[in-house]
Design a protein around this motif. Structure first.
Motif, mmCIF file in Angstrom:
data_model
loop_
_atom_site.group_PDB
_atom_site.id
_atom_site.type_symbol
_atom_site.label_atom_id
_atom_site.label_comp_id
_atom_site.label_asym_id
_atom_site.label_seq_id
_atom_site.Cartn_x
_atom_site.Cartn_y
_atom_site.Cartn_z
ATOM 1 N N TYR A 1 -51.390 -21.407 -67.531
ATOM 2 C CA TYR A 1 -49.819 -21.062 -67.839
ATOM 3 C C TYR A 1 -49.438 -19.930 -67.051
ATOM 4 O O TYR A 1 -50.169 -18.774 -66.837
ATOM 5 C CB TYR A 1 -49.682 -21.088 -69.237
ATOM 6 C CG TYR A 1 -49.924 -22.310 -70.077
ATOM 7 C CD1 TYR A 1 -48.852 -23.032 -70.056
ATOM 8 C CD2 TYR A 1 -50.944 -22.516 -70.963
ATOM 9 C CE1 TYR A 1 -49.027 -24.348 -70.531
ATOM 10 C CE2 TYR A 1 -51.034 -23.587 -71.320
ATOM 11 C CZ TYR A 1 -50.124 -24.642 -71.472
ATOM 12 O OH TYR A 1 -50.154 -25.698 -71.813
ATOM 13 N N LYS A 2 -48.200 -19.924 -66.655
ATOM 14 C CA LYS A 2 -47.486 -18.850 -65.671
ATOM 15 C C LYS A 2 -46.032 -18.903 -65.972
ATOM 16 O O LYS A 2 -45.430 -20.056 -66.493
ATOM 17 C CB LYS A 2 -47.984 -18.880 -64.062
ATOM 18 C CG LYS A 2 -47.320 -20.077 -63.604
ATOM 19 C CD LYS A 2 -47.456 -20.030 -61.955
ATOM 20 C CE LYS A 2 -46.496 -21.150 -61.165
ATOM 21 N NZ LYS A 2 -45.384 -20.499 -61.296
ATOM 22 N N LEU A 3 -45.487 -17.791 -65.651
ATOM 23 C CA LEU A 3 -44.152 -17.718 -65.852
ATOM 24 C C LEU A 3 -43.372 -18.359 -64.583
ATOM 25 O O LEU A 3 -43.808 -18.381 -63.546
ATOM 26 C CB LEU A 3 -43.537 -16.344 -65.903
ATOM 27 C CG LEU A 3 -43.922 -15.471 -67.134
ATOM 28 C CD1 LEU A 3 -43.415 -13.823 -66.776
ATOM 29 C CD2 LEU A 3 -43.044 -15.943 -68.034
ATOM 30 N N ARG A 4 -42.232 -19.302 -64.979
ATOM 31 C CA ARG A 4 -41.356 -19.815 -63.937
ATOM 32 C C ARG A 4 -40.918 -18.928 -63.014
ATOM 33 O O ARG A 4 -40.497 -17.951 -63.292
ATOM 34 C CB ARG A 4 -40.680 -20.719 -64.573
ATOM 35 C CG ARG A 4 -41.163 -21.737 -65.707
ATOM 36 C CD ARG A 4 -40.248 -22.803 -66.036
ATOM 37 N NE ARG A 4 -39.713 -23.621 -64.773
ATOM 38 C CZ ARG A 4 -38.531 -24.474 -65.046
ATOM 39 N NH1 ARG A 4 -38.044 -24.459 -66.184
ATOM 40 N NH2 ARG A 4 -37.952 -25.138 -63.721
ATOM 41 N N HIS A 5 -40.727 -19.161 -61.802
ATOM 42 C CA HIS A 5 -40.103 -18.658 -60.793
ATOM 43 C C HIS A 5 -40.783 -17.184 -60.551
ATOM 44 O O HIS A 5 -40.321 -16.188 -60.166
ATOM 45 C CB HIS A 5 -38.845 -18.276 -61.058
ATOM 46 C CG HIS A 5 -37.763 -19.546 -61.399
ATOM 47 N ND1 HIS A 5 -37.464 -20.418 -60.464
ATOM 48 C CD2 HIS A 5 -37.527 -20.020 -62.562
ATOM 49 C CE1 HIS A 5 -36.760 -21.557 -61.031
ATOM 50 N NE2 HIS A 5 -36.756 -21.202 -62.336
#
Length: 61
Positions: A36-40
């Motif tokens: 999981y990662k932050l979008r943008h």
């Protein structure tokens, strides 16, 4: 000393406080690594952003 001239109504008080609520963080599963990662945001582990290598990847964690 500052003293309010009039009573602040419940409606006005609650409208002011409506912006204090915590918002959920926008996580998305990475298609390459599955983490999981932050979008943008650039994935610091791989250095990829939108399918391109933009940053030199960091060392082992």
């Amino acid at each position: 000393m500052a003293v309010p001239k009039r009573k602040v109504t419940r409606s006005r008080r609650n409208m002011r406080r409506s912006h204090d609520a915590l918002q959920s963080v926008n996580y998305q599963e990475d298609s390459h690594t599955g983490e999981y990662k932050l979008r943008h945001h650039v994935d610091l582990k791989t250095g990829m952003y939108r399918g391109r290598q933009v940053v030199e990847p960091k060392g082992d964690y």
